[in-house]
Structure formats: C-alpha cells, structure tokens
Design an enzyme around this catalytic site. Structure first.
Site, PDB file in Angstrom:
ATOM      1  N   GLY A  90      45.274  36.864  36.020  1.00  0.00           N
ATOM      2  CA  GLY A  90      44.136  37.568  36.607  1.00  0.00           C
ATOM      3  C   GLY A  90      43.563  38.605  35.683  1.00  0.00           C
ATOM      4  N   THR A  91      42.325  38.981  35.950  1.00  0.00           N
ATOM      5  CA  THR A  91      41.632  39.984  35.155  1.00  0.00           C
ATOM      6  C   THR A  91      40.313  40.309  35.833  1.00  0.00           C
ATOM      7  OG1 THR A  91      40.898  40.533  32.913  1.00  0.00           O
ATOM      8  CG2 THR A  91      40.340  38.369  33.721  1.00  0.00           C
ATOM      9  N   THR A  92      39.591  41.275  35.316  1.00  0.00           N
ATOM     10  CA  THR A  92      38.227  41.554  35.747  1.00  0.00           C
ATOM     11  C   THR A  92      37.383  41.877  34.521  1.00  0.00           C
ATOM     12  OG1 THR A  92      39.007  42.481  37.854  1.00  0.00           O
ATOM     13  CG2 THR A  92      36.737  42.960  37.216  1.00  0.00           C
ATOM     14  N   ASP A  94      39.170  45.325  32.413  1.00  0.00           N
ATOM     15  CA  ASP A  94      40.412  46.050  32.657  1.00  0.00           C
ATOM     16  C   ASP A  94      41.385  45.694  31.536  1.00  0.00           C
ATOM     17  OD1 ASP A  94      40.906  43.335  33.661  1.00  0.00           O
ATOM     18  OD2 ASP A  94      42.785  44.162  34.412  1.00  0.00           O
ATOM     19  N   LYS A 118      40.790  42.885  26.113  1.00  0.00           N
ATOM     20  CA  LYS A 118      40.259  41.585  26.521  1.00  0.00           C
ATOM     21  C   LYS A 118      38.857  41.328  25.976  1.00  0.00           C
ATOM     22  CE  LYS A 118      42.994  41.839  30.737  1.00  0.00           C
ATOM     23  NZ  LYS A 118      43.006  41.855  32.211  1.00  0.00           N
TER      24      LYS A 118
END
Length: 249
Positions: free
Chosen positions: A18-20, A35, A51
């Site tokens: 997961g990530t945003t 993030d 990222k």
C-alpha cells in the site's frame, strides 16, 4: 489438517502492499507528493522511503504497487530518456508527454510479466516543459495514460478522491497547491494503515525541481489522531489534539 492447509494457502498469497501518491498542477508548475511507509502485509519494512524519482530533470515519477517492479520500470524509463536527450539541442529537455508515453509503453508491453499477472506498476508522471507547461499524467499498469489536472493512486487514494475533487481549484498558487497535496496525503495516512510515516513533496516549474521532506511529528493531525511528540519521554510524548498543543498523557 484443514487449518494447516489454510495457513499454507495464506502464506502463498501475494502480500498486500500500500501507499498514497498525489499530484496536481498549479499556475506555474506541478506538485507531486507521497507518503513514506513501505509495507509487506502487516509488516512495515521502511518508514522513511522515497517513492518519488526523477525520470528527467523536469519530470518526476511517483510510484505505487510493487516496489521491485516500479523501481525496475523507472530505471528503464531513465535509460530511454537519457538516450533520447543525447539527440536534443544543448539545454533542451524532453516534453513531459514523451516521458509519460515511454513509461506507459513499457508497462503495456510487459503486461504478461510475472507469470501473466503483469507489472505491479501504478505511477504518476508529472513535470513542466517549455512547450506545454505543467502536466500531470496517470499511468496505469494496464497501459492507460490519462492527462489530468490532479490525480492520486495507491491504497490510500480510495479515501481522498472526494476531498481532492471538492477542494481542487484552477490556477492555484504554488503555496496553495503544496498545502492541497499535503492535506490529501495526511488525510489518507490517517485512515489507511498501509500509508504513513512521513511525507515528501516535489515541486517542478520553470526554475527547476524542488524537494521538501516533512517529518511524521510535523504533519497536521487529522480526524482526531493522537499526536506523538518525539523526545517527550514516558508520559510526555503523546498528546491529544493538534500539533501545536493538546493534553499530555
């Protein structure tokens, strides 16, 4: 025996990641942010990762999905862009759209990779060039490339589409755009367990590429989060309320 087989099947499943990531254009450039939490299932393997990476001097890629796939794709895109820039006049940079097309083409041509599942690369390519100005492109693993004023991806994106849609304004200033992207990230980090850590922002305009790092204890608290003030010690580190105040517990 049944329970044993179920545990084996769970172990063989691909870990959830997961990530945003968020990007938005403003009057003179773009702001892209992410993030910093890297997770494998419930295990946080890195709380301060980066990222985002430059594909060229004027184009930044934000990565979500498989870390291995996205890093590999970014390396291939940088290689192709470097070869293309040799042919350009001195001081000239590639158009943002050209870079996004290379990224999308690599994704599409490898859709049968990983035993037929395709590359786990969901990316945003954003930047500024002299011909078309600020541009944001959403580049999916299936080969789609969509130009948009703002976009988001990753597990945390599910929670912030409404905020981004309602709060977006045409021709924002750089400061407004940076606040907009950072607020979206902190909202996603507050509710998505796979997003968190710190926040990184990158602003690209005619003057260059400017990075900013915001530590976790400097982020605005959202949705009633408990704020942890580093170095406070037992009974002095956790406070209720906003970053600037609250009651120590």
């Amino acid at each position: 025996a049944k329970a044993h087989m179920e545990s084996i099947n769970r172990a063989q499943e691909a870990p959830k990641t997961g990530t945003t990531i968020v990007a938005c254009e403003y009057a003179g450039g773009i702001v892209i942010g992410a993030d910093t939490r890297v997770s494998t299932g419930t295990y946080i393997s890195n709380r301060a990762s980066d990222k985002m990476c430059n594909l060229t001097e004027n184009v930044v890629m934000a990565r979500s999905g498989s870390a291995a796939d996205t890093e590999a794709v970014a390396g291939f895109v940088r290689h192709h862009c470097a070869q293309r820039e040799i042919e350009l006049a001195h001081g000239e940079t590639m158009e943002v759209k050209q870079v996004a097309r290379i990224l999308t083409k690599i994704n599409y041509e490898n859709k049968n990779a990983n035993n037929g599942t395709g590359l786990g690369c969901y990316a945003i390519a954003a930047g500024w060039d002299e011909k078309f100005g600020a541009q944001v492109y959403s580049c999916t693993a299936g080969g789609n490339m969509i130009k948009t004023s703002w976009t988001t991806d990753g597990s945390g994106s599910t929670y912030i589409w409404g905020f981004l849609d309602s709060e977006f304004k045409e021709r924002m200033t750089r400061e407004e755009c940076e606040k907009y992207v950072l607020k979206a990230l902190t909202l996603a980090m507050a509710v998505d367990s796979s997003s968190g850590g710190c926040a990184r922002l990158c602003t690209v305009n005619k003057d260059g590429c400017f990075r900013r790092f915001i530590k976790g204890d400097e982020l605005e608290r959202q949705l009633g989060e408990i704020h942890f003030k580093s170095g406070g010690g037992l009974g002095k580190g956790v406070v209720y309320g906003e970053k600037s105040g609250g009651v120590a517990i």
